[in-house]
Structures are given as C-alpha cells and as structure tokens.
Design an enzyme around this catalytic site. Structure first.
Site, mmCIF file in Angstrom:
data_model
loop_
_atom_site.group_PDB
_atom_site.id
_atom_site.type_symbol
_atom_site.label_atom_id
_atom_site.label_comp_id
_atom_site.label_asym_id
_atom_site.label_seq_id
_atom_site.Cartn_x
_atom_site.Cartn_y
_atom_site.Cartn_z
ATOM 1 N N GLY A 14 57.085 37.783 -26.420
ATOM 2 C CA GLY A 14 57.082 37.529 -24.828
ATOM 3 C C GLY A 14 55.272 38.244 -23.711
ATOM 4 C CD GLU A 15 51.511 36.192 -22.512
ATOM 5 O OE1 GLU A 15 51.622 35.234 -21.953
ATOM 6 O OE2 GLU A 15 50.992 36.199 -23.424
ATOM 7 N N GLY A 16 54.538 39.745 -20.325
ATOM 8 C CA GLY A 16 54.917 40.866 -19.258
ATOM 9 C C GLY A 16 53.814 41.264 -18.817
ATOM 10 C CG PHE A 18 55.086 45.955 -20.441
ATOM 11 C CD1 PHE A 18 54.981 45.313 -22.301
ATOM 12 C CD2 PHE A 18 56.098 44.853 -19.728
ATOM 13 C CE1 PHE A 18 55.819 44.690 -22.481
ATOM 14 C CE2 PHE A 18 56.992 44.291 -20.401
ATOM 15 C CZ PHE A 18 56.310 44.153 -21.373
ATOM 16 C CB VAL A 21 57.751 41.906 -26.460
ATOM 17 C CG1 VAL A 21 58.386 42.149 -27.495
ATOM 18 C CG2 VAL A 21 57.209 42.232 -25.469
ATOM 19 C CG ASP A 137 66.357 44.236 -15.400
ATOM 20 O OD1 ASP A 137 66.781 43.320 -14.376
ATOM 21 O OD2 ASP A 137 65.185 44.238 -15.469
#
Length: 459
Positions: A14-16, A18, A21, A137
């Site tokens: 994944g990407e975010g 921050f 991952v 969350d």
C-alpha cells in the site's frame, strides 16, 4: 530486490501520505513483516511526533487479536546501488489478508460466523480500553486475518491515550456523529460506534449508511429514534424479512446510538442476548473459509469465459522518458518512468483480489497501463516496481436505490508479481481507500479486461 535495514522487500502492500508499506522478509531469520517506510522526501509532510507516538503506543500492546510491533527506527534503504536513510516500522504480518476483502469476494457472513469474529474483536477492544487506549480509526481496512483465520486489529496511527479528544481524525464514513460535529468526544465510546459498523458489514455485506449525520437517508432514522424505519429499509434491500434477527437488530441499534452516552458499553455488549448466541468452533470457521475459497475459484473460472472488455491503448505513453500525472500531483510535479524491478509473489500472503497470467511482464505492464489510463486520469506509475496506484470515481446511477454506494472515490494499488520458479505472474489489486464492495466490482472489470488482452488464468 531492494533491502531496508535487515529486511528484503518482497512486494508493495500500500501507499499513504506517510510513505509506502511492503511485505518484507528478515534476511537472517526469514521472518515476514509488514514494513512501513517513510522516505526523506516525505519527512516534511509527516509529523514525526505522531509517528513516534504511534510506536510508543504499539510498544504497550501485546494481544493475540492485535498486530504486534516488531521494531522501529532509522535504517538504510538500498536499491540498485543507491542507499539513503529512512524511518521504518516493522509490524507483525497478517498473512490471511483483509477480512473484508474475503467478504466482498465471497459474500456476507451468517450471524454465527460474524459472532465468532466479533468475539475476537471485542476481546481486543476491551484490552485496549482497559489500557486507556482508543483506536479512533476502526474500519474495514484495519481488520486483518492471520493464517489461522484469527482476527487482527491494525493501524494505530490515530490511537489516543487521552480521556477526551477533539481532533477530527479517522475516516469520515466510519466516524461517530459526535466526531463529525466537531464536539469533544471519548475515543473509547467512538470505538464502540466503529464496532457496530464493522459487525453490520460482516453480516450485511454493505454499509449501514454513508455518514452518521442527520441528513443521511439511513442514519437519520437512528438519530431521530426511529430504528424501525432504519431496519425496514435494510430488510427491503435484502428482500428477506428474516435476514436480520431481532437480537442482531437490537444490538446494532444500541451500538449506533446518536447520543454517545446512550451507546452500549462493552460490558453491556457482553451480556447481550445476540453476543451470547451460538459460537462456531475454530474448525468450523476453517471449513467455512475452505468452502468459500472453492466457490471463489469456481467463480473466477466462470468469469474467465465471459466476453472481455475491449480497449485501445497508445503505447507511446510507455516510451523511455514519458511522464505521468500522479494522484494529487500538480501540473508541474511529474515523475519519470524508470527501469523497474519485479516484485515477488508470496503464496503465504493471502489477497483475494488477484489472478495469474503466463504473459510476459512487459505485456502485462502494457495492459495494466492501458486499463488504468482508460478508466481514470488520476494515476501514478511507480518508478521502481511494476505497480500503479489509481483513483476512480464511481459514476452515479440515476434512480439507484442503494444510497450507501454513492460516487465515493476508490483508490487502489495494482502490482504485477513474479511467481517464483514458474513461468507466470500474479496481478494483485489492493484497495487503499473507498467502498470495498465498489472496489470488488472494479477488480472484476480489471480481470475481465486482462482476459481479453493477456493470457489471464485463475490459478
């Protein structure tokens, strides 16, 4: 493959905001972890105090149904002879994948199966609350499974140790009404609201509502103390007046209470009649998942025989120095396409949105680019891997009855992975944001496209 400290990177998860991952493997012990990597260029966009706070909270947690911190700190990211310092968080990997990926691909859980996982979920939530920690969350993306089909709560980026909070953090679709209204709130009571949303989705295979606001066509009935109307609409959408048991309805209504002080407590949930109903054994759960996997494989084979979507693609987009707009980039901010390395498929890490192909990686890459550029103008090609992230806005359908599946954007990541010791690749899709059930529809469209343009196979 690149390395990060003592870990070899295997594939992107994944990407975010921050950073990225990855699924990674410890070089000496071969232990697999989920590795969050914050690169130097992201440091100015990330509050490192928040990152360090997350790490400190994770250090306090030791529970079988919560992902465990392995280590965190600065280390060297090395790739193609280049090396730079990054900040990493290594977490226990949940190799069973996301619980709701499984639901979206194979169907809703019965109330008994949902109860099995909700028991585990509540055990973990009670543990956190007893330690003075609220998650803040709780959502579908953060509910994972290990290899033995045990639930794991993940992602503590918004966790708090305060008794009272006012920051509006989390995901709007899953926020309790008091958070959306900007009021001071108890993170622990807000977590109870999130627990209700997760339980509802396990059994209904759909959202309960879009947002916990009085203007929402579903939630307004809860807010105005008319749960009978709320359930009437959901029963109508299922076409079965007995789909939701009366005990299930009563529990969910209590978890969704508009007034946070009227919401059920964990002890009240534990004493509720629904919670104390029949509980399947772990062997029964394993058999349930085995049966569903067989059904899923049969469905994938059926889809393979359907007529594929046709599309045209300008291959000039992929030539040498082409640049492509990234998600969230400005007109001036573009990124060159560089030489890529193949990521590695890991059969021990489960993802239910995947299929395989015996075509070459370059043919698959061309087809993936054709698909993504054909459905959206918001995409980002990875400079390092055969990987694309994209944002798609679902078109609203006039007269659509399901008010829980609006034009909410879907952000997802697609990887092309090399299957070790075999002449085939895995095309693997992961949702990062948005309605998971809408994403499943998008994934099926992606697979159908590949069926017409590359040698896509189910296994």
């Amino acid at each position: 493959m690149p390395t990060c400290g003592n870990y070899k990177l295997k594939r992107k998860l994944g990407e975010g905001g921050f950073g990225s991952v990855y699924l990674a493997k410890h070089i000496e012990t071969s232990k697999k972890v989920a590795l969050k990597i914050i690169k130097p260029e992201m440091m100015e966009h990330v509050n490192m105090d928040d990152i360090e706070k997350e790490v400190e909270i994770l250090k306090q947690i030791e529970h079988p149904y919560i992902t465990k911190l392995v280590e965190a700190g600065n280390c060297q990211l090395s790739s193609r002879g280049r090396s730079n310092e990054v900040y990493c968080i290594a977490l226990e990997v949940a190799s069973g994948g996301e619980l709701f990926d499984f639901i979206s691909m194979t169907g809703a859980f019965s109330e008994d199966v949902a109860r099995y996982f909700f028991h585990q979920f509540l055990d973990a939530l009670e543990y956190l609350h007893e330690k003075g920690i609220s998650h803040r969350d709780l959502k579908t993306e953060n509910i994972l499974l290990d290899k033995n089909f045990n639930l794991k709560i993940a992602d503590f980026g918004y966790a708090s140790e305060k008794g009272s909070n006012q920051t509006q953090v989390g995901t709007p679709d899953y926020m309790a009404p008091e958070i959306l209204q900007g009021e001071k709130y108890s993170g622990q009571i807000a977590d109870i609201f999130g627990a209700g949303l997760i339980l509802f989705m396990m059994h209904a295979q759909s959202k309960a509502f879009l947002k916990a606001e009085q203007s929402d066509p579903y939630y307004k009935n809860i807010a105005s103390n008319r749960p009978d109307k709320f359930w009437k609409e959901h029963v109508k959408s299922k076409g079965d007046e007995h789909y939701f048991s009366e005990e299930f309805k009563d529990l969910i209504t209590g978890l969704f209470a508009y007034n946070p002080f009227h919401r059920l407590t964990i002890s009240e949930v534990r004493s509720h009649a629904w919670f104390n109903g029949y509980l399947p054994t772990s062997d029964e759960i394993k058999e349930e998942f085995r049966r569903r996997k067989v059904d899923l494989e049969d469905e994938l084979k059926r889809q393979k025989d359907e007529d594929p979507t046709q599309a045209e693609f300008d291959t000039a987009l992929l030539e040498g120095n082409s640049v492509h707009r990234g998600i969230g980039d400005s007109d001036e901010e573009t990124k060159e396409i560089c030489e890529r390395e193949e990521q590695e498929y890991d059969e021990d890490f489960e993802n239910y949105h995947k299929f395989f192909s015996t075509s070459s990686v370059e043919d698959l890459w061309t087809n993936l680019c054709a698909y993504v550029t054909g459905i959206t103008s918001e995409y980002k090609f990875s400079a390092d891997e055969y990987s694309i992230s994209a944002k798609v806005i679902k078109e609203e359908t006039e007269g659509e009855e399901d008010a829980k599946k609006d034009s909410e954007p879907i952000e997802f990541l697609v990887n092309i992975l090399k299957v070790p010791d075999q002449e085939k690749h895995c095309i693997d899709a992961i949702v990062m944001k948005g309605n998971k059930f809408n994403f499943t529809e998008q994934f099926r469209d992606l697979k159908q496209f590949f069926g017409g343009h590359a040698n896509a196979i189910s296994t």
